[in-house]
Design an enzyme around this catalytic site. Structure first.
Site, PDB file in Angstrom:
ATOM      1  N   TYR A 137      32.434  49.312  40.871  1.00 54.31           N
ATOM      2  CA  TYR A 137      33.312  48.495  40.020  1.00 54.31           C
ATOM      3  C   TYR A 137      33.149  47.008  40.369  1.00 54.31           C
ATOM      4  CZ  TYR A 137      37.436  45.961  38.493  1.00 54.31           C
ATOM      5  OH  TYR A 137      38.260  45.002  37.952  1.00 54.31           O
TER       6      TYR A 137
ATOM      7  N   PHE B 162      38.192  41.775  27.953  1.00 56.16           N
ATOM      8  CA  PHE B 162      38.886  42.560  28.976  1.00 56.16           C
ATOM      9  C   PHE B 162      38.271  43.944  29.144  1.00 56.16           C
ATOM     10  CE2 PHE B 162      42.411  39.872  27.335  1.00 56.16           C
ATOM     11  CZ  PHE B 162      42.873  39.336  28.526  1.00 56.16           C
TER      12      PHE B 162
ATOM     13  N   SER C 207      37.248  39.237  38.909  1.00 53.23           N
ATOM     14  CA  SER C 207      38.227  39.794  39.857  1.00 53.23           C
ATOM     15  C   SER C 207      38.078  39.173  41.230  1.00 53.23           C
ATOM     16  CB  SER C 207      37.963  41.302  39.949  1.00 53.23           C
ATOM     17  OG  SER C 207      38.612  41.832  41.068  1.00 53.23           O
TER      18      SER C 207
ATOM     19  N   ASP D 193      39.292  48.693  51.736  1.00 52.05           N
ATOM     20  CA  ASP D 193      40.328  47.655  51.648  1.00 52.05           C
ATOM     21  C   ASP D 193      40.032  46.523  52.640  1.00 52.05           C
ATOM     22  OD1 ASP D 193      41.927  48.647  49.649  1.00 52.05           O
ATOM     23  OD2 ASP D 193      43.315  49.684  50.995  1.00 52.05           O
TER      24      ASP D 193
ATOM     25  N   LYS E 186      31.500  43.348  38.315  1.00 49.66           N
ATOM     26  CA  LYS E 186      32.071  42.002  38.132  1.00 49.66           C
ATOM     27  C   LYS E 186      31.094  40.938  38.644  1.00 49.66           C
ATOM     28  CE  LYS E 186      35.796  43.428  36.173  1.00 49.66           C
ATOM     29  NZ  LYS E 186      35.925  43.303  34.720  1.00 49.66           N
TER      30      LYS E 186
ATOM     31  N   ASN F 187      41.714  53.887  27.866  1.00 42.06           N
ATOM     32  CA  ASN F 187      42.759  53.753  28.892  1.00 42.06           C
ATOM     33  C   ASN F 187      44.008  53.077  28.314  1.00 42.06           C
ATOM     34  OD1 ASN F 187      43.648  54.238  31.555  1.00 42.06           O
ATOM     35  ND2 ASN F 187      43.296  52.104  32.102  1.00 42.06           N
TER      36      ASN F 187
END
Ligand code: NAD
Ligand code: UDP
Length: 341
Positions: free
Chosen positions: A153, A84, A128, A300, A157, A38
């Site tokens: 995702y 990272f 995150s 969200d 974390k 990426n």
């Protein structure tokens, strides 16, 4: 005096490249490991343009035990690793969960295993804000209970933090700092490095700048009926260079204090709604953004912003860039990428 060496995985990416710059400017020697899934290798030249030093680079996949062992064995003088390297697109992780678990967790375990084997004592992990899910109380502190992840995702974390905690417990010679980033935005003030999303951006800031540049016709604002002060989702947008600085503080703190494992929020303490961010971008850059109101985006949460007092007390870190400068840097970067004046 010989410079202390830091290995940065994913160092050609958005946050990693800004951190590589900040580390080199703080006197560290940097080795970047990236598989360029990426990012692009020419980021190394941009880092050299800014700092005068091209970081050492190994093109390798962090999930590959053979290549990572080889790299770590040759660099066992490193004082720390900043990890990272990860895939980070929430929607893609829902469609391809195994790819996310394999990439993000195998990378982390491989890195940890080699840190133990080659006695590299200090890890900084990119966690995150998504580990907080939809918190009961705002702003969140590090004591706020974690919620079940809303995507694979996010789960990588939450699981990543558990894996690190257990590994540090079993290997007390290891230190780890887990940094929970809120919403990184902006670019380096030089305009030479910034966020380069692949295809259509998922995140708000690059969508705004691409709309301003005419690459996208209009921004869809996902929902205006949230239970927030103006009906739009609220987030804690923080300058990527402030995030980068925290990694240097974290490394220096571990070298000095040998703290075991610690976790810090990295936010500004300021919640901004989507509409407030758009208006601030328009006024910082004197440009209008075409937008429309769309359906809410699944997953969200209405509001998320952080208190980062702990990072301030222990690391001496605070977010210091102004929102206006950050939004100017984001637009400058977009103009450079798009060849606009
Ligand atoms: P990015 O995609 O720009 O950078 C990640 C880099 O890691 C890329 O250069 C990619 O090529 C590399 N990479 C991915 N998998 C790899 C592997 N297996 N081996 C080697 N290299 C690999 O992402 P970013 O925004 O710079 O994010 C960096 C870290 O911060 C990630 O762990 C991400 O999950 C986390 N994070 C990002 C945000 C955000 O909004 N940008 C927010 C919270 C946390
Ligand atoms: N958002 C939006 N339109 C977009 C992208 C994002 O309205 O095209 C909103 C999204 O609903 C969220 C906020 O912008 O409220 C930040 O989203 P982003 O994906 O940048 O970060 P997240 O907080 O989800 O990690």
């Amino acid at each position: 005096m010989q410079k202390s060496k830091i290995i940065i995985t994913g160092g050609c990416g958005y946050i990693g490249s800004h951190t590589a710059v900040a580390l080199q400017q703080s006197g560290f020697k940097v080795l970047i490991i990236d598989n360029l899934s990426n990012s692009q290798e020419n980021v190394l030249d941009k880092i050299a343009d800014i700092t005068g030093i091209k970081p050492d680079f190994e093109k390798a996949d962090c999930t590959n035990p053979i290549s990572i062992k080889d790299i770590f064995s040759k660099n066992n003088d490193a004082v720390g690793v900043i990890h990272f390297a990860a895939l980070k697109a929430v929607g893609e992780s829902v469609a391809h969960p195994i790819m996310y678990y394999k990439n993000n967790l195998n990378s982390l375990m491989n890195i940890l295993e080699n840190m133990v084997e080659f006695n590299i004592p200090n890890l900084v992990f990119s966690s995150s804000a998504c580990v907080y899910g939809e918190p009961e109380k705002l702003p969140v502190t590090e004591q706020t209970p974690l919620q079940p992840a809303t995507s694979p995702y996010g789960a990588t974390k939450v699981m990543g933090e558990t894996i690190i905690k257990d590994t540090v417990r079993a290997h007390p010679e290891l230190n780890a700092i887990q940094l929970r980033y809120f919403n990184p935005i902006g670019a380096h003030p030089s305009g030479k490095i910034g966020e380069l999303p692949n295809g259509v951006p998922n995140n708000l800031m690059p969508y705004i700048t691409q709309t301003a540049a005419g690459i996208r016709e209009r921004l869809s604002i996902f929902g205006n009926d949230y239970p927030t002060h103006d009906g739009y989702c609220v987030r804690d947008y923080i300058d990527v260079n402030d995030i980068a600085d925290a990694h240097i503080d974290a490394i220096q703190y571990m070298i000095k204090n040998n703290p075991g494992i610690e976790t810090f929020n990295l936010g500004t303490g300021r919640g901004l709604s989507v509409m407030e961010l758009i208006k601030a971008f328009e006024s910082a850059n004197n440009i209008k953004i075409n937008y429309t109101i769309a359906e809410r985006r699944p997953g969200d949460v209405p509001e998320l912003w952080a208190i980062s007092d702990l990072a301030n007390q222990k690391l001496g870190w605070a977010a210091k860039r102004s929102l206006e400068d950050t939004l100017k840097s984001a637009w400058q970067w977009q103009k450079n990428v798009s060849g606009l004046k």
